[in-house]
Scaffold this active site. Structure first.
Site, PDB file in Angstrom:
ATOM      1  N   LYS A 157      -0.350  -1.658   0.712  1.00  0.00           N
ATOM      2  CA  LYS A 157      -1.134  -1.004  -0.338  1.00  0.00           C
ATOM      3  C   LYS A 157      -0.264   0.017  -1.068  1.00  0.00           C
ATOM      4  O   LYS A 157       0.510   0.739  -0.437  1.00  0.00           O
ATOM      5  CB  LYS A 157      -2.342  -0.303   0.296  1.00  0.00           C
ATOM      6  CG  LYS A 157      -3.311   0.306  -0.715  1.00  0.00           C
ATOM      7  CD  LYS A 157      -4.493   0.975  -0.007  1.00  0.00           C
ATOM      8  CE  LYS A 157      -5.554   1.444  -0.994  1.00  0.00           C
ATOM      9  NZ  LYS A 157      -6.720   2.076  -0.338  1.00  0.00           N
ATOM     10  N   SER A 169     -11.160   0.217  -1.943  1.00  0.00           N
ATOM     11  CA  SER A 169     -10.105   0.320  -2.918  1.00  0.00           C
ATOM     12  C   SER A 169      -8.874  -0.522  -2.612  1.00  0.00           C
ATOM     13  O   SER A 169      -8.052  -0.748  -3.494  1.00  0.00           O
ATOM     14  CB  SER A 169      -9.685   1.790  -3.015  1.00  0.00           C
ATOM     15  OG  SER A 169      -9.127   2.238  -1.786  1.00  0.00           O
ATOM     16  N   SER A 198     -12.588   1.550   2.487  1.00  0.00           N
ATOM     17  CA  SER A 198     -11.651   0.793   1.640  1.00  0.00           C
ATOM     18  C   SER A 198     -10.838  -0.279   2.329  1.00  0.00           C
ATOM     19  O   SER A 198     -10.131  -1.034   1.670  1.00  0.00           O
ATOM     20  CB  SER A 198     -10.686   1.744   0.936  1.00  0.00           C
ATOM     21  OG  SER A 198     -11.333   2.304  -0.180  1.00  0.00           O
TER      22      SER A 198
END
Ligand code: GLN
Length: 479
Positions: free
Chosen positions: A73, A148, A172
């Protein structure tokens, strides 16, 4: 079988047995990463990945993760690889160091192929708050992958990589894992160092794995946990993570959170969750209803505390300390040209909300009260775990929603995390595993446990995963 269809554990085994090379694996995955049919990546490090693969292939003895590719990420700093946290504020930023958790994986032989798309500074539930692009759900390209960490989830579901890292503040990792039909786990707060994770809300942020199997999630977690002198909230973990082997759930008591099974949960999600509860019973566990009366106050609590923390954490992005320096005549203009222009609308909304909640006249009314409710939630979980070993609920109240559906309504977006946030506020570990389909889209089951019960959680999720036999391949995906 195509190399991309192998799980990470199978890839490790094939490498150790000399049946393939890291370079072969990296090339096979990079082809899919570069094609990026689901817009999962913000940065790709093809040359660096191939170079590290060659170096690992040349080692006399393979390290434990043996040269298997991974995606990270974009909230995690990676030395020399552009790291933006999904924001224009950090466009082109090349960190000078690598996050501890990523470094530990690299030391164990994992090969970073690229950085994945995310909601700006991890604020969102659909990855549509990324300043760069929308990521598509591999199961239906008209729908969101969740957020997210949507890029990390989509890249694993699309088999561009066998596993990836995300970060979870209020859901997330678990929510996008649920929406993309894969496994995602948020460990106990403090289990994994946050050093090098670009902060959103520091009392909640945790790094964790995405994978297609529980075993792979455990394997990744095993190499990340433990104290790091660079993060004073990280903790020692005697015994570490063991790989799951359970085949049944005999003797286990599983509580179903009543408050998270009622209104607002889509009927199709309920059906899939109910049938996995039945599977849990068939595996020998006792399933009992449990009440967490304050669970539904979690959302409101979180949306005071997380913005309050973010307003403090994001103060550093002012073009002076961090972010793009812009020549301006005075400080106010400088702020306007940096914070005013380079943050997206959701980030600004959160900073304003948080600043308001912390203002001296309102502090006690909002921030102080939210902290007290957080304590209530912690106590309710503690009481629940006196009676049961694990708690079960849907991960997300709905399946993946259409792109654009909730962007105009922040509250509708916030509701996506109603089932994951209470666990985050209590700092507990939880895993989401795919448990069925509703209208052709994946449904996730969340299992949560007491602090540091990761091994039991992984073992139980593994046994259940085998019984449910969910097919993680999205329709039409050719590997
Ligand atoms: N969707 C939640 C939010 O917008 C949670 C995000 C997260 O876990 N990073 O804050």
């Amino acid at each position: 079988m195509a190399l991309r269809d192998l799980t990470a554990a199978e890839q490790v085994a094939a490498l150790q047995a000399g049946e393939t090379t890291s370079l072969e694996l990296v090339d096979a995955h990079l082809a899919a990463v570069e094609a990026d049919d689901v817009e999962a990546f913000l940065a790709i490090d093809g040359d660096g990945a191939r170079e590290r693969a060659r170096a690992i292939d040349a080692m006399p003895e393979r390290p434990p993760l043996a040269g298997v590719p991974i995606a990270i990420k974009d909230a995690l700093s990676t030395r020399d690889i552009v790291t933006t946290s999904g924001s224009r504020m950090l466009e082109g930023f090349r960190p000078v160091y690598t996050a501890t958790c990523v470094q530990r994986l690299q030391d164990a032989g994992a090969i970073v192929v690229g950085k994945t798309n995310m909601d700006e500074f991890a604020m969102g539930s659909s990855t549509e708050n990324s300043a760069y692009k929308n990521t598509l759900n591999p199961w239906d390209h008209q729908r969101v992958p969740g957020g997210s960490s949507g890029g990390s989830a989509a890249s694993v579901a699309q088999r561009q990589v066998p596993w990836s890292l995300g970060s979870d503040t209020g859901g997330s990792i678990r929510q996008p894992a649920a929406l993309c039909g894969i496994v995602g786990m948020k460990p106990t707060y403090g289990a994994i160092s946050r050093y090098g994770l670009i902060a959103f809300a520091s009392s909640l942020d945790q790094v964790g794995p995405f994978a297609r199997t529980v075993e792979d999630a455990a394997l990744l977690l095993r190499h990340m946990v433990g104290r790091d002198p660079m993060d004073s909230t990280s903790l020692d973990w005697p015994g570490g993570i063991t790989l799951p082997t359970a085949t049944d759930l005999a003797g286990l008591r599983v509580g179903v959170v009543e408050e998270l099974m009622g209104e607002g949960i889509e009927p199709g999600v309920r059906v899939a969750v109910d049938s996995s509860l039945k599977a849990i019973e068939d595996l020998g566990a006792t399933v009992v209803p449990v009440s967490l009366p304050s669970a539904l106050s979690g959302l409101a609590t979180y949306y005071v505390l997380a913005p309050a923390e973010c307003s403090s954490n994001l103060a550093r992005f002012d073009g002076i300390r961090y972010g793009h320096p812009v020549p301006a005549d005075n400080l106010l203009d400088q702020y306007e040209m940096t914070r005013g222009q380079l943050f997206g609308p959701e980030v600004k909304r959160r900073i304003m909300l948080g600043t308001f909640a912390l203002a001296s006249g309102y502090y006690d009314q909002y921030y102080g009260r939210a902290q007290r409710v957080r304590t209530l939630i912690v106590r309710e979980f503690e009481a629940a775990f006196e009676d049961v070993d694990l708690l079960a609920s849907p991960t997300s109240p709905t399946v993946a929603f259409p792109l654009g559906d909730r962007t105009a309504d922040p509250y509708a977006m916030y509701l996506a995390d109603v089932c994951t946030i209470p666990v985050s506020l209590a700092g507990l570990p939880a895993i989401s595993i795919p448990c069925g389909l509703s209208e052709g889209l994946p449904v996730g089951l969340q299992l949560a446990g007491p602090a540091f019960s990761e091994n039991r959680l992984l073992d139980s999720a593994h046994a259940l995963e085998k019984a449910l036999a969910f097919d993680t391949r999205p329709p039409g995906l050719v590997t």
